[in-house]
Design an enzyme around this catalytic site. Structure first.
Site, PDB file in Angstrom:
ATOM      1  N   PHE A  37      37.431  41.887  43.629  1.00 49.55           N
ATOM      2  CA  PHE A  37      36.576  42.132  42.473  1.00 49.55           C
ATOM      3  C   PHE A  37      37.015  41.239  41.313  1.00 49.55           C
ATOM      4  O   PHE A  37      36.197  40.539  40.703  1.00 49.55           O
ATOM      5  CB  PHE A  37      36.668  43.612  42.079  1.00 49.55           C
ATOM      6  CG  PHE A  37      35.738  43.999  40.971  1.00 49.55           C
ATOM      7  CD1 PHE A  37      34.451  44.417  41.241  1.00 49.55           C
ATOM      8  CD2 PHE A  37      36.148  43.938  39.650  1.00 49.55           C
ATOM      9  CE1 PHE A  37      33.583  44.773  40.222  1.00 49.55           C
ATOM     10  CE2 PHE A  37      35.288  44.279  38.619  1.00 49.55           C
ATOM     11  CZ  PHE A  37      34.011  44.706  38.911  1.00 49.55           C
ATOM     12  N   GLU A 126      54.723  48.607  30.190  1.00 51.98           N
ATOM     13  CA  GLU A 126      54.474  49.938  30.769  1.00 51.98           C
ATOM     14  C   GLU A 126      53.905  49.809  32.162  1.00 51.98           C
ATOM     15  O   GLU A 126      53.376  48.753  32.516  1.00 51.98           O
ATOM     16  CB  GLU A 126      53.422  50.674  29.913  1.00 51.98           C
ATOM     17  CG  GLU A 126      53.838  50.784  28.483  1.00 51.98           C
ATOM     18  CD  GLU A 126      52.689  51.200  27.571  1.00 51.98           C
ATOM     19  OE1 GLU A 126      51.611  51.574  28.072  1.00 51.98           O
ATOM     20  OE2 GLU A 126      52.894  51.140  26.360  1.00 51.98           O
ATOM     21  N   LYS A 128      51.062  50.320  34.884  1.00 51.41           N
ATOM     22  CA  LYS A 128      49.600  50.437  34.854  1.00 51.41           C
ATOM     23  C   LYS A 128      49.232  51.504  35.883  1.00 51.41           C
ATOM     24  O   LYS A 128      49.359  51.278  37.093  1.00 51.41           O
ATOM     25  CB  LYS A 128      48.942  49.096  35.167  1.00 51.41           C
ATOM     26  CG  LYS A 128      47.431  49.132  35.043  1.00 51.41           C
ATOM     27  CD  LYS A 128      46.864  47.749  35.145  1.00 51.41           C
ATOM     28  CE  LYS A 128      45.353  47.698  35.064  1.00 51.41           C
ATOM     29  NZ  LYS A 128      44.599  48.842  35.521  1.00 51.41           N
ATOM     30  N   ASP A 130      47.139  53.944  38.180  1.00 49.38           N
ATOM     31  CA  ASP A 130      45.882  53.702  38.885  1.00 49.38           C
ATOM     32  C   ASP A 130      45.120  55.008  39.085  1.00 49.38           C
ATOM     33  O   ASP A 130      45.141  55.614  40.155  1.00 49.38           O
ATOM     34  CB  ASP A 130      46.185  53.045  40.236  1.00 49.38           C
ATOM     35  CG  ASP A 130      44.940  52.412  40.827  1.00 49.38           C
ATOM     36  OD1 ASP A 130      43.925  52.331  40.121  1.00 49.38           O
ATOM     37  OD2 ASP A 130      44.996  52.001  41.994  1.00 49.38           O
ATOM     38  N   GLU A 185      45.553  58.381  31.449  1.00 49.35           N
ATOM     39  CA  GLU A 185      45.000  58.281  32.793  1.00 49.35           C
ATOM     40  C   GLU A 185      45.151  59.628  33.508  1.00 49.35           C
ATOM     41  O   GLU A 185      46.187  60.276  33.386  1.00 49.35           O
ATOM     42  CB  GLU A 185      45.801  57.199  33.540  1.00 49.35           C
ATOM     43  CG  GLU A 185      45.070  56.520  34.639  1.00 49.35           C
ATOM     44  CD  GLU A 185      44.182  55.353  34.174  1.00 49.35           C
ATOM     45  OE1 GLU A 185      44.043  55.135  32.950  1.00 49.35           O
ATOM     46  OE2 GLU A 185      43.629  54.691  35.059  1.00 49.35           O
ATOM     47  N   TYR A 237      48.993  57.009  27.214  1.00 46.04           N
ATOM     48  CA  TYR A 237      49.613  55.723  26.884  1.00 46.04           C
ATOM     49  C   TYR A 237      49.038  55.019  25.669  1.00 46.04           C
ATOM     50  O   TYR A 237      49.396  53.891  25.394  1.00 46.04           O
ATOM     51  CB  TYR A 237      49.538  54.786  28.084  1.00 46.04           C
ATOM     52  CG  TYR A 237      48.190  54.723  28.763  1.00 46.04           C
ATOM     53  CD1 TYR A 237      47.060  54.289  28.093  1.00 46.04           C
ATOM     54  CD2 TYR A 237      48.058  55.112  30.103  1.00 46.04           C
ATOM     55  CE1 TYR A 237      45.830  54.238  28.716  1.00 46.04           C
ATOM     56  CE2 TYR A 237      46.825  55.062  30.736  1.00 46.04           C
ATOM     57  CZ  TYR A 237      45.713  54.625  30.028  1.00 46.04           C
ATOM     58  OH  TYR A 237      44.494  54.574  30.644  1.00 46.04           O
ATOM     59  N   LYS A 324      48.530  42.461  37.367  1.00 49.08           N
ATOM     60  CA  LYS A 324      48.258  43.350  38.510  1.00 49.08           C
ATOM     61  C   LYS A 324      49.039  42.917  39.742  1.00 49.08           C
ATOM     62  O   LYS A 324      49.167  41.721  40.015  1.00 49.08           O
ATOM     63  CB  LYS A 324      46.758  43.381  38.792  1.00 49.08           C
ATOM     64  CG  LYS A 324      46.023  44.151  37.694  1.00 49.08           C
ATOM     65  CD  LYS A 324      44.548  44.204  37.906  1.00 49.08           C
ATOM     66  CE  LYS A 324      44.118  45.304  38.844  1.00 49.08           C
ATOM     67  NZ  LYS A 324      42.652  45.465  38.847  1.00 49.08           N
ATOM     68  N   CYS A 418      23.986  33.109  68.691  1.00 47.45           N
ATOM     69  CA  CYS A 418      24.269  34.532  68.486  1.00 47.45           C
ATOM     70  C   CYS A 418      25.031  35.072  69.691  1.00 47.45           C
ATOM     71  O   CYS A 418      24.566  34.924  70.831  1.00 47.45           O
ATOM     72  CB  CYS A 418      22.960  35.298  68.313  1.00 47.45           C
ATOM     73  SG  CYS A 418      23.210  37.077  68.258  1.00 47.45           S
ATOM     74  N   CYS A 421      22.380  37.668  71.432  1.00 47.05           N
ATOM     75  CA  CYS A 421      21.097  37.304  72.044  1.00 47.05           C
ATOM     76  C   CYS A 421      20.967  35.814  72.329  1.00 47.05           C
ATOM     77  O   CYS A 421      19.966  35.380  72.893  1.00 47.05           O
ATOM     78  CB  CYS A 421      19.944  37.790  71.174  1.00 47.05           C
ATOM     79  SG  CYS A 421      19.792  36.870  69.638  1.00 47.05           S
ATOM     80  N   CYS A 436      21.998  35.305  62.631  1.00 49.21           N
ATOM     81  CA  CYS A 436      21.121  35.207  63.787  1.00 49.21           C
ATOM     82  C   CYS A 436      19.707  35.460  63.257  1.00 49.21           C
ATOM     83  O   CYS A 436      19.435  36.529  62.694  1.00 49.21           O
ATOM     84  CB  CYS A 436      21.490  36.271  64.824  1.00 49.21           C
ATOM     85  SG  CYS A 436      20.207  36.464  66.067  1.00 49.21           S
ATOM     86  N   CYS A 442      16.956  40.617  68.502  1.00 48.45           N
ATOM     87  CA  CYS A 442      18.407  40.658  68.736  1.00 48.45           C
ATOM     88  C   CYS A 442      18.871  42.119  68.846  1.00 48.45           C
ATOM     89  O   CYS A 442      18.765  42.887  67.882  1.00 48.45           O
ATOM     90  CB  CYS A 442      19.118  39.952  67.587  1.00 48.45           C
ATOM     91  SG  CYS A 442      20.903  40.050  67.710  1.00 48.45           S
TER      92      CYS A 442
END
Ligand code: IVH
Length: 726
Positions: A37, A126, A128, A130, A185, A237, A324, A418, A421, A436, A442
């Protein structure tokens, strides 16, 4: 990159990021790893900087992801019966700029040095955490409000639920300000997460993908009683500088701790980049022994005067950054590569691996995404490869260990035809994948579409991979509409089918006729139309006729629908065979309208809370929808306010005991259905369809023929495939 290519790519990236952002924040079911992401977000940022002519104020690069799930506006109080009331944040709740590179942390520190021009300052480093962000307000030492981040401007009011989190004090002590906000959090520690998932699996409910999703899903539960049992935990925090007067961030948090608020003790004041790096190095290893999930380190300029001098961008503060950690990796041998054809025809290379442990599970297969990715990795069968978990659901190969390569290992040849197929594969412009093109012939694509149609999040029909395969092989189903023409006689002629399994399948088909339009639309499997897009389209247009009559421009009016999605929907609904299939499904009784109008079936359960327990002829999720569709509220724990306990097979003994104690009536599925208006009551009621002989009806079922469909439809996650851009 050419301007025209950039335009397409920018649009694709925006759509994928928006869809995933919703999956992350609203559905709590991400299909992409944070790393993927963030990488796509950074690519979009780069492209937007390079091609400012494609700037857009609602680009995901300018917006904070939103977790809001209830409607906003004048009816918010009323609608809160279904969701939560939304309230504005006094100060916007922003997110943090993030990076996976130490060099960028060095740049952050260098920028701060330069901007603060000799003013002495320090860093607060600090963990992080999650989980899911929360904003608490205390007035006169009492907790008065808890809001989720929402869209950063307003959040869902979850005060009632937050009151049930054990380490959040209702009252403070010491020298607290008369009124202030504090942010932090909500987390679900691993132990509570494991227990919750064990319980969900026992109840045939889909487990949460990770503790973060479990925390945010739990925080949004309707019943605070249930929240209390989820073992949530909080760490705070940040006190917005406007909310209380302190000289530094660390003083503010120390003070908060002295008032009894939960603040992490793992914070450190660092002077300069070397101390920051040492902190990062320490926690990169030590975090594995923490009882809850962390995904990085947050580095904040500690002095509030310096924070003020640095200020904010539209999305995040300039005085803080998140470093991260990359997801955990394992290294193992690549044994072979399979090429899988999905329902859209996309061919995905899948690696077969020597089994290896990764974040608590044994990994045997991993995706290689596409031919470009394979070439980029320069991967060979027999290599030692690094595996990571993407979105913690499907593992993927992220690199190879060149030291282990055996001499003479040849690069694998991506198939030209493919694998199913034999049709020559094609690679559309601006697509990273080969396809395909034989959509109608298919077998893998046909079966993939059927499997998507019956899956739990679509029509929730009791058929899994093996059943679809059987129907296909027997020539019984090629399109979803064929499923509704299958007779009991035909089912019983198939291997392994018994009276009972056949009846259960037919019941689930019948029940699927009540599935709301938005899910029917999702079930059709239109490319790029995931659950949320389907919902948006259904609510906007109300019925299939209006949707099919829409021009591309009108489709673009729907929130978050860009040209790629609009084009795909438009093309799908202008193909003769699709319109024929829709007409057949409609004639068979599926719902192609009624969206966006409240769409209640009746109000026989108005004002009643029905708690369900055990298993039913339809999934628990569908049962809850059925209750809601008749005006009721599906509760999760028995209390004095419960109207009925709806007990399926194997109901929870604790719930039964509680009912006995409180005198709450326990009803069976049959009794429940009898309460509903006539036409709906028969759906999935176990009544055989007309034309079935008494002899057949009387046959004793054998459970061996039954195949739990949900188990194997879920894992296919074909809608996931649509969003892979790597
Ligand atoms: S400070 C104005 N500190 O990470 C910035 N955030 O990706 C206030 N988070 O939105 C946030 N641990 O939900 C801060 N020690 C920490 C954090 C933290 C986790 C979350 C928070 C934030 C997100 C940014």
């Amino acid at each position: 990159m050419q301007e025209s290519e950039a335009k397409i790519r920018i649009e694709q990236l925006r759509e994928v990021l928006r869809e995933n952002s919703r999956r992350y924040y609203v559905d709590n079911a991400p299909t992409m790893s944070d790393y993927e992401f963030d990488t796509l977000m950074h690519e979009l940022e780069r492209l937007e900087a390079e091609f400012p002519q494609f700037d857009s104020p609602d680009s995901p690069t300018r917006r904070v992801g939103s977790d809001l799930d209830a409607p906003v506006g004048p009816n918010a109080e009323r609608d809160a019966r279904q969701g939560f009331v939304q309230r504005p944040h006094r100060y916007p709740m922003l997110s943090l700029g993030n990076t996976y590179s130490i060099a960028e942390i060095e740049e952050f520190a260098a920028r701060a040095d330069k901007a603060l021009d000799g003013t002495p300052f320090s860093y607060s480093c600090e963990l992080k955490f999650d989980g899911t962000a929360i904003c608490l307000t205390y007035r006169n030492g009492r907790l008065v409000q808890a809001l989720t981040r929402g869209d950063g401007i307003q959040g869902d009011d979850v005060t009632g639920n937050v009151r049930r989190i054990a380490n959040i004090p209702q009252r403070l002590h010491g020298d607290y300000p008369a009124e202030f906000e504090i942010r932090g959090e909500i987390l679900m520690p691993y132990e509570a997460f494991d227990a919750l998932n064990r319980e969900r699996e026992a109840q045939e409910e889909a487990p949460f993908a990770n503790p973060r999703n479990a925390a945010s899903g739990s925080l949004k539960l309707i019943d605070p009683e249930e929240v209390a049992h989820r073992g949530l935990w909080c760490t705070l925090y940040h006190i917005p500088a406007e909310s209380a007067t302190f000289e530094s961030h660390s003083q503010a948090l120390d003070a908060a701790a002295s008032w009894g608020l939960p603040v992490s003790e793992d914070r450190r004041i660092c002077h300069g980049i070397d101390e920051i790096k040492a902190y990062i190095d320490h926690w990169d290893g030590a975090r594995k022994f923490l009882p809850y999930a962390t995904d990085g380190i947050v580095i904040k300029i500690n002095e509030l005067a310096c924070q003020r001098a640095l200020g904010y961008t539209a999305k995040s503060p300039r005085w803080a950054v998140a470093y991260k950690f990359k997801a955990e990796q394992a290294c193992t041998e690549l044994l072979s590569i399979d090429y899988q054809v999905g329902r859209t025809g996309a061919v995905t290379p899948v690696a077969n691996l020597a089994p290896v442990q990764l974040s608590g599970t044994l990994v045997k297969r991993a995706t290689l995404n596409n031919a470009d990715q394979m070439a980029l990795l320069d991967i060979r069968v027999g290599d030692w490869v690094f595996v990571e978990k993407g979105g913690e659901i499907i593992p993927k190969i992220t690199g190879i260990d060149p030291a282990h390569r055996s001499a003479g290992a040849l690069p694998p040849a991506f198939p030209e035809r493919c694998p199913d197929c034999g049709t020559p594969l094609v690679k559309p412009e601006a697509e990273a994948r080969w396809f395909c093109p034989n959509q109608d012939g298919c077998p893998m694509q046909i079966k993939g579409r059927l499997l998507h149609f019956v899956s739990r999040k679509a029509m929730d029909i009791l058929a899994g991979e093996a059943t679809v395969e059987q129907f296909y092989d027997a020539g019984l189903a090629r399109t979803p509409a064929d499923l509704y023409d299958i007779s009991k006689y035909q089912l019983l002629s198939l291997e392994g089918w018994q009276e009972r399994s056949a009846q259960r399948f037919l019941d689930s088909l019948e029940a699927s006729k009540q599935v709301p339009f938005e899910r029917v639309l999702f079930a059709l499997g239109i490319r790029y139309v995931g659950e949320t897009t389907a919902k948006g389209l259904a609510r906007h247009f109300g019925d299939i006729d209006a949707l099919a009559a829409a021009t591309k421009e009108q489709l673009l009016e729907v929130e978050d629908v860009g040209e790629v999605i609009a084009g795909s929907v438009f093309d799908f609904l202008h193909k003769e065979e699709h319109l024929e299939m829709i007409a057949r499904l409609r004639a068979q009784g599926l719902r192609f309208d009624g969206a966006g109008k409240g769409a209640a079936l009746s109000d026989v359960l108005a004002g009643k809370t029905v708690v369900i327990s055990g298993n039913f002829s339809i999934s628990r999720e569908r049962m809850k929808e059925l209750i809601a569709a008749h005006g009721g509220k599906a509760g999760s724990s028995v209390s004095a306010r419960t109207a009925y306990l709806l007990a399926g097979t194997k109901p929870g003994p604790e719930k039964l005991k509680q009912c006995a104690k409180l005198g709450i009536p326990v009803i069976s599925e049959e009794e429940f259905r009898a309460m509903l208006p006539e036409d709906i009551a028969t759906a999935g009621s176990g009544l055989p369809p007309e034309g079935v002989s008494a002899a057949e009806r009387g046959r004793i079922p054998s459970p061996s023929g039954d195949k739990p469909a949900d188990a194997d439809t879920e894992k296919n996650g074909q809608n996931v495939e649509e969003l892979t851009l790597f």
